[in-house]
Design a protein around this motif. Structure first.
Motif, short mmCIF file in Angstrom:
data_model
loop_
_atom_site.label_atom_id
_atom_site.label_comp_id
_atom_site.label_asym_id
_atom_site.label_seq_id
_atom_site.Cartn_x
_atom_site.Cartn_y
_atom_site.Cartn_z
N ALA A 1 12.43 -3.79 0.83
CA ALA A 1 12.30 -3.70 -0.81
C ALA A 1 13.68 -2.65 -1.26
O ALA A 1 14.08 -3.02 -2.23
CB ALA A 1 11.19 -3.72 -0.58
N GLY A 2 13.38 -1.71 -0.20
CA GLY A 2 14.79 -0.71 -0.78
C GLY A 2 15.72 -0.86 -0.89
O GLY A 2 16.75 -0.87 -2.06
N LYS B 1 11.43 0.87 -5.49
CA LYS B 1 9.35 0.22 -6.07
C LYS B 1 9.25 1.05 -5.21
O LYS B 1 9.28 0.69 -3.65
CB LYS B 1 9.64 -1.32 -6.61
CG LYS B 1 10.46 -1.85 -7.92
CD LYS B 1 9.64 -3.05 -8.29
CE LYS B 1 10.88 -3.50 -9.35
NZ LYS B 1 10.29 -4.62 -10.22
N ILE B 2 7.63 1.12 -5.78
CA ILE B 2 6.82 2.01 -4.33
C ILE B 2 5.34 0.45 -3.81
O ILE B 2 5.39 -0.60 -5.18
CB ILE B 2 5.52 2.61 -4.87
CG1 ILE B 2 6.98 4.08 -6.03
CG2 ILE B 2 4.59 3.49 -4.56
CD1 ILE B 2 7.66 4.77 -4.43
N MET C 1 4.61 -13.12 -7.94
CA MET C 1 4.59 -12.02 -8.13
C MET C 1 4.68 -10.37 -7.92
O MET C 1 5.59 -10.84 -7.12
CB MET C 1 3.50 -12.01 -9.09
CG MET C 1 3.36 -13.23 -9.99
SD MET C 1 1.99 -13.23 -11.81
CE MET C 1 2.31 -12.03 -12.86
N ASN C 2 3.60 -9.75 -8.14
CA ASN C 2 3.81 -8.42 -7.23
C ASN C 2 3.45 -8.37 -5.74
O ASN C 2 3.05 -7.28 -5.33
CB ASN C 2 3.37 -7.30 -8.13
CG ASN C 2 1.87 -7.84 -8.28
OD1 ASN C 2 1.62 -8.28 -8.19
ND2 ASN C 2 1.87 -6.17 -8.84
N VAL C 3 2.59 -9.50 -5.25
CA VAL C 3 2.54 -9.38 -3.92
C VAL C 3 3.54 -9.94 -3.14
O VAL C 3 3.34 -11.28 -3.40
CB VAL C 3 1.03 -9.78 -4.11
CG1 VAL C 3 -0.16 -10.18 -2.90
CG2 VAL C 3 0.00 -9.13 -5.79
N SER C 4 3.87 -8.95 -2.38
CA SER C 4 4.44 -9.81 -0.66
C SER C 4 2.69 -9.90 0.36
O SER C 4 2.59 -8.94 0.71
CB SER C 4 5.60 -8.91 -0.70
OG SER C 4 6.72 -9.26 -1.22
N VAL C 5 3.71 -11.21 1.17
CA VAL C 5 2.42 -11.33 2.83
C VAL C 5 3.52 -11.41 4.01
O VAL C 5 5.10 -12.11 3.56
CB VAL C 5 1.71 -12.80 2.85
CG1 VAL C 5 1.49 -12.78 4.12
CG2 VAL C 5 1.22 -13.12 1.61
N LYS D 1 -0.90 -7.45 3.66
CA LYS D 1 -0.48 -7.79 2.04
C LYS D 1 0.30 -6.87 1.67
O LYS D 1 -1.08 -5.41 1.51
CB LYS D 1 -2.06 -8.90 1.79
CG LYS D 1 -1.26 -9.36 -0.18
CD LYS D 1 -3.37 -9.30 -0.51
CE LYS D 1 -3.22 -11.18 0.56
NZ LYS D 1 -4.48 -11.66 -0.20
N ILE D 2 1.19 -7.22 0.82
CA ILE D 2 1.92 -5.46 0.18
C ILE D 2 2.11 -5.58 -1.08
O ILE D 2 2.42 -6.85 -1.69
CB ILE D 2 3.27 -4.99 0.58
CG1 ILE D 2 2.98 -4.85 2.34
CG2 ILE D 2 4.09 -4.29 -0.13
CD1 ILE D 2 4.06 -4.92 3.10
N PHE D 3 1.06 -5.04 -2.11
CA PHE D 3 1.18 -4.78 -3.27
C PHE D 3 2.10 -4.38 -4.08
O PHE D 3 2.56 -2.94 -3.21
CB PHE D 3 -0.02 -4.50 -4.22
CG PHE D 3 -1.28 -5.41 -3.80
CD1 PHE D 3 -1.59 -6.65 -4.57
CD2 PHE D 3 -1.45 -5.50 -2.37
CE1 PHE D 3 -2.43 -7.24 -3.98
CE2 PHE D 3 -3.33 -6.27 -2.54
CZ PHE D 3 -3.29 -6.80 -3.74
N ILE D 4 3.44 -4.22 -4.88
CA ILE D 4 4.07 -3.35 -5.48
C ILE D 4 3.83 -3.12 -7.14
O ILE D 4 3.60 -4.05 -7.30
CB ILE D 4 5.66 -4.45 -5.56
CG1 ILE D 4 5.88 -5.52 -3.97
CG2 ILE D 4 6.85 -3.68 -6.06
CD1 ILE D 4 6.02 -4.44 -2.82
#
Length: 142
Positions: A68-69, A80-81, A113-117, A135-138
């Protein structure tokens, strides 16, 4: 080949020593990222000369963060965190030793949206050490 070297990896991830668990970004594709990590004896997750399961999980998560970075860095946006929301299908096959290097691959399965798997796996010398889905929330801009 290295895409982002150890001395520049902190531009991509929010973690810093002593919790930094990714040292190099090896490759970055649309849905797939590969990182490298050298296991030092003084690593927080090392016990009895081996990197423990929580360290392997953190390494997978930080590889996703580096992914993501890198995307943010490429588009001149601040990184983003992200936060781990869930870990599933975790299998730890074996633990790596101190002074070994592992390569970790993260593949995006889905994103909404702001969730990636993501699906992640760590290997050493071609042998799978650990694998899981996360599952990662941004965090959205405040």
């Amino acid at each position: 080949m290295t895409l982002i070297a150890r001395n520049s990896i902190e531009k991509l991830v929010p973690q810093r020593e002593p919790i930094l668990m990714v040292h190099e970004l090896i490759s970055q594709e649309e849905k797939k990222t590969v990182s490298r990590f050298h296991i030092a004896a003084d690593n927080l997750f090392v016990e009895n000369g081996q990197l423990q399961a929580p360290g392997l999980i953190e390494n997978i998560a930080q590889t996703a963060a580096a992914r993501a970075g890198y995307v943010s860095f490429s588009t001149n946006e601040p990184p983003k965190i992200g936060f781990i929301g869930a870990i599933s299908k975790l299998i730890v096959h074996e633990l790596p030793q101190v002074e070994e290097e592992i390569e970790t691959t993260v593949e995006e399965i889905s994103s909404f949206m702001n969730v990636s798997v993501i699906k992640g796996s760590s290997v050493r010398n071609g042998r799978v050490l650990a694998e899981c889905e996360m599952k990662i929330f941004i965090q959205e801009d405040v």
